[in-house]
Design a protein around this motif. Structure first.
Motif, PDB file in Angstrom:
ATOM      1  N   VAL A   1      58.605  21.985  31.800  1.00 48.25           N
ATOM      2  CA  VAL A   1      57.290  21.658  31.254  1.00 48.25           C
ATOM      3  C   VAL A   1      56.243  22.059  32.287  1.00 48.25           C
ATOM      4  O   VAL A   1      56.303  21.635  33.433  1.00 48.25           O
ATOM      5  CB  VAL A   1      57.175  20.136  30.952  1.00 48.25           C
ATOM      6  CG1 VAL A   1      55.790  19.800  30.404  1.00 48.25           C
ATOM      7  CG2 VAL A   1      58.267  19.690  29.993  1.00 48.25           C
TER       8      VAL A   1
ATOM      9  N   THR B 105      52.284  21.812  32.970  1.00 50.78           N
ATOM     10  CA  THR B 105      51.115  21.098  32.493  1.00 50.78           C
ATOM     11  C   THR B 105      50.058  21.052  33.596  1.00 50.78           C
ATOM     12  O   THR B 105      50.277  21.583  34.689  1.00 50.78           O
ATOM     13  CB  THR B 105      51.527  19.682  32.013  1.00 50.78           C
ATOM     14  OG1 THR B 105      50.417  19.074  31.369  1.00 50.78           O
ATOM     15  CG2 THR B 105      52.048  18.831  33.144  1.00 50.78           C
TER      16      THR B 105
ATOM     17  N   ASP C  33      64.662  15.770  21.162  1.00 53.73           N
ATOM     18  CA  ASP C  33      63.514  15.357  20.344  1.00 53.73           C
ATOM     19  C   ASP C  33      62.763  14.190  20.979  1.00 53.73           C
ATOM     20  O   ASP C  33      61.535  14.162  20.979  1.00 53.73           O
ATOM     21  CB  ASP C  33      63.963  14.993  18.928  1.00 53.73           C
ATOM     22  CG  ASP C  33      64.382  16.210  18.126  1.00 53.73           C
ATOM     23  OD1 ASP C  33      63.961  17.335  18.470  1.00 53.73           O
ATOM     24  OD2 ASP C  33      65.141  16.042  17.148  1.00 53.73           O
TER      25      ASP C  33
ATOM     26  N   LEU D  66      60.740  15.613  23.859  1.00 58.27           N
ATOM     27  CA  LEU D  66      59.595  16.396  23.382  1.00 58.27           C
ATOM     28  C   LEU D  66      58.510  15.506  22.784  1.00 58.27           C
ATOM     29  O   LEU D  66      57.321  15.810  22.920  1.00 58.27           O
ATOM     30  CB  LEU D  66      60.045  17.447  22.374  1.00 58.27           C
ATOM     31  CG  LEU D  66      60.895  18.581  22.946  1.00 58.27           C
ATOM     32  CD1 LEU D  66      61.326  19.534  21.840  1.00 58.27           C
ATOM     33  CD2 LEU D  66      60.152  19.332  24.043  1.00 58.27           C
ATOM     34  N   ASP D  67      58.889  14.423  22.137  1.00 60.08           N
ATOM     35  CA  ASP D  67      57.894  13.483  21.606  1.00 60.08           C
ATOM     36  C   ASP D  67      57.042  12.913  22.727  1.00 60.08           C
ATOM     37  O   ASP D  67      55.821  12.770  22.593  1.00 60.08           O
ATOM     38  CB  ASP D  67      58.578  12.345  20.838  1.00 60.08           C
ATOM     39  CG  ASP D  67      59.129  12.790  19.490  1.00 60.08           C
ATOM     40  OD1 ASP D  67      58.740  13.876  19.001  1.00 60.08           O
ATOM     41  OD2 ASP D  67      59.966  12.045  18.925  1.00 60.08           O
TER      42      ASP D  67
ATOM     43  N   VAL E  60      56.505  14.313  25.758  1.00 59.22           N
ATOM     44  CA  VAL E  60      55.675  15.386  26.316  1.00 59.22           C
ATOM     45  C   VAL E  60      54.493  15.679  25.403  1.00 59.22           C
ATOM     46  O   VAL E  60      53.340  15.732  25.844  1.00 59.22           O
ATOM     47  CB  VAL E  60      56.512  16.661  26.560  1.00 59.22           C
ATOM     48  CG1 VAL E  60      55.615  17.835  26.946  1.00 59.22           C
ATOM     49  CG2 VAL E  60      57.573  16.418  27.631  1.00 59.22           C
ATOM     50  N   ARG E  61      54.753  15.850  24.124  1.00 53.85           N
ATOM     51  CA  ARG E  61      53.674  16.185  23.167  1.00 53.85           C
ATOM     52  C   ARG E  61      52.684  15.042  23.014  1.00 53.85           C
ATOM     53  O   ARG E  61      51.498  15.273  22.779  1.00 53.85           O
ATOM     54  CB  ARG E  61      54.273  16.548  21.817  1.00 53.85           C
ATOM     55  CG  ARG E  61      54.989  17.874  21.846  1.00 53.85           C
ATOM     56  CD  ARG E  61      55.527  18.251  20.474  1.00 53.85           C
ATOM     57  NE  ARG E  61      56.314  19.470  20.576  1.00 53.85           N
ATOM     58  CZ  ARG E  61      57.542  19.600  20.116  1.00 53.85           C
ATOM     59  NH1 ARG E  61      58.137  18.591  19.510  1.00 53.85           N
ATOM     60  NH2 ARG E  61      58.185  20.734  20.250  1.00 53.85           N
TER      61      ARG E  61
ATOM     62  N   HIS F 206      50.851  15.208  26.740  1.00 56.85           N
ATOM     63  CA  HIS F 206      50.299  16.511  27.129  1.00 56.85           C
ATOM     64  C   HIS F 206      50.565  17.517  26.001  1.00 56.85           C
ATOM     65  O   HIS F 206      51.441  18.382  26.133  1.00 56.85           O
ATOM     66  CB  HIS F 206      50.938  16.992  28.437  1.00 56.85           C
ATOM     67  CG  HIS F 206      50.509  16.210  29.632  1.00 56.85           C
ATOM     68  ND1 HIS F 206      49.587  16.662  30.536  1.00 56.85           N
ATOM     69  CD2 HIS F 206      50.857  14.965  30.067  1.00 56.85           C
ATOM     70  CE1 HIS F 206      49.396  15.754  31.481  1.00 56.85           C
ATOM     71  NE2 HIS F 206      50.165  14.717  31.210  1.00 56.85           N
ATOM     72  N   PRO F 207      49.814  17.427  24.907  1.00 55.43           N
ATOM     73  CA  PRO F 207      50.091  18.284  23.742  1.00 55.43           C
ATOM     74  C   PRO F 207      49.940  19.780  24.025  1.00 55.43           C
ATOM     75  O   PRO F 207      50.526  20.604  23.325  1.00 55.43           O
ATOM     76  CB  PRO F 207      49.090  17.812  22.691  1.00 55.43           C
ATOM     77  CG  PRO F 207      48.102  16.960  23.389  1.00 55.43           C
ATOM     78  CD  PRO F 207      48.715  16.508  24.671  1.00 55.43           C
ATOM     79  N   GLN F 208      49.202  20.145  25.060  1.00 56.72           N
ATOM     80  CA  GLN F 208      48.990  21.559  25.384  1.00 56.72           C
ATOM     81  C   GLN F 208      49.984  22.094  26.415  1.00 56.72           C
ATOM     82  O   GLN F 208      49.882  23.249  26.840  1.00 56.72           O
ATOM     83  CB  GLN F 208      47.563  21.774  25.910  1.00 56.72           C
ATOM     84  CG  GLN F 208      46.471  21.372  24.938  1.00 56.72           C
ATOM     85  CD  GLN F 208      46.555  22.142  23.628  1.00 56.72           C
ATOM     86  OE1 GLN F 208      46.783  23.344  23.618  1.00 56.72           O
ATOM     87  NE2 GLN F 208      46.386  21.430  22.525  1.00 56.72           N
TER      88      GLN F 208
ATOM     89  N   VAL G  91      56.259  24.514  27.225  1.00 58.02           N
ATOM     90  CA  VAL G  91      57.613  23.963  27.311  1.00 58.02           C
ATOM     91  C   VAL G  91      58.628  25.079  27.100  1.00 58.02           C
ATOM     92  O   VAL G  91      58.499  25.876  26.175  1.00 58.02           O
ATOM     93  CB  VAL G  91      57.827  22.855  26.248  1.00 58.02           C
ATOM     94  CG1 VAL G  91      59.242  22.310  26.313  1.00 58.02           C
ATOM     95  CG2 VAL G  91      56.811  21.739  26.423  1.00 58.02           C
TER      96      VAL G  91
END
Length: 191
Positions: A102, A104, A147, A150-151, A153-154, A157-159, A162
């Protein structure tokens, strides 16, 4: 057993059996390849044996009835469906480990804290990207936990950029452990 010799069975029943047989052998083939790539050496040959046995029966049936175009369509349709079903099964059993990277912004302390609270082992690196300072976060996770990771992370930090890669093997460090029964089964199958 007269229905087996009927024209209706030859026209519709045989293509359906060809379709189902081909779907089964291709599904087994897809799973066999996945097992090999995950290092499960004991079970992959058994799956391969079943795969080829079904394939031989289906192929023999098609060759014996080359005058029926519907059999060819059933054969091709079974292949396509088997590929899909094999991938679907693989996603449900979720074998193996993944490396997740990731990238960021420079302040990723909230993400690191949340990942560690969720029991993911993370390593962070200071890095420089096109826009300046960034953080590179690396974690190795069981495929079944992707999943959930990723939930997180999103959500924070949605931007984030990955990357996800398969891991053939990992040792030491901190990896969320699969249940004991699964660990024992995997060790046995890898021998």
């Amino acid at each position: 057993m007269e229905w087996l010799d009927s024209d209706t069975f030859a026209l519709f029943g045989v293509p359906m059996l060809i379709f189902l047989g081909r779907m089964t052998d291709v599904t087994l083939g897809t799973i066999r390849i996945i097992l090999i790539s995950r290092g499960l050496r004991r079970v992959a040959p058994l799956v391969g044996f079943c795969e080829i046995l079904v394939w031989l029966v289906v192929l023999t049936t098609v060759i014996e009835q080359l005058d029926r175009p519907l059999n060819f369509i059933a054969y091709a349709g079974g292949f396509a469906t088997g590929t899909y079903v094999g991938m679907l099964i693989e996603s449900k059993i979720a074998l193996g480990l993944l490396s997740v990277g990731v990238v960021t912004d420079d302040d990723a302390s909230d993400l690191l804290a949340r990942l560690r609270t969720a029991r993911f082992g993370v390593t962070q690196f200071a890095a420089r990207g096109l826009q300046g300072r960034v953080r590179f976060i690396l974690t190795i996770v069981p495929r079944r936990d992707l999943d959930r990771l990723l939930d997180i992370v999103r959500g924070l930090h949605p931007q984030a950029f990955v990357t996800i890669s398969d891991v053939r093997a990992a040792s030491e460090g901190y990896i969320v452990e699969p249940p004991r029964l699964t660990q024992r089964m995997l060790r046995t199958l890898r021998k």
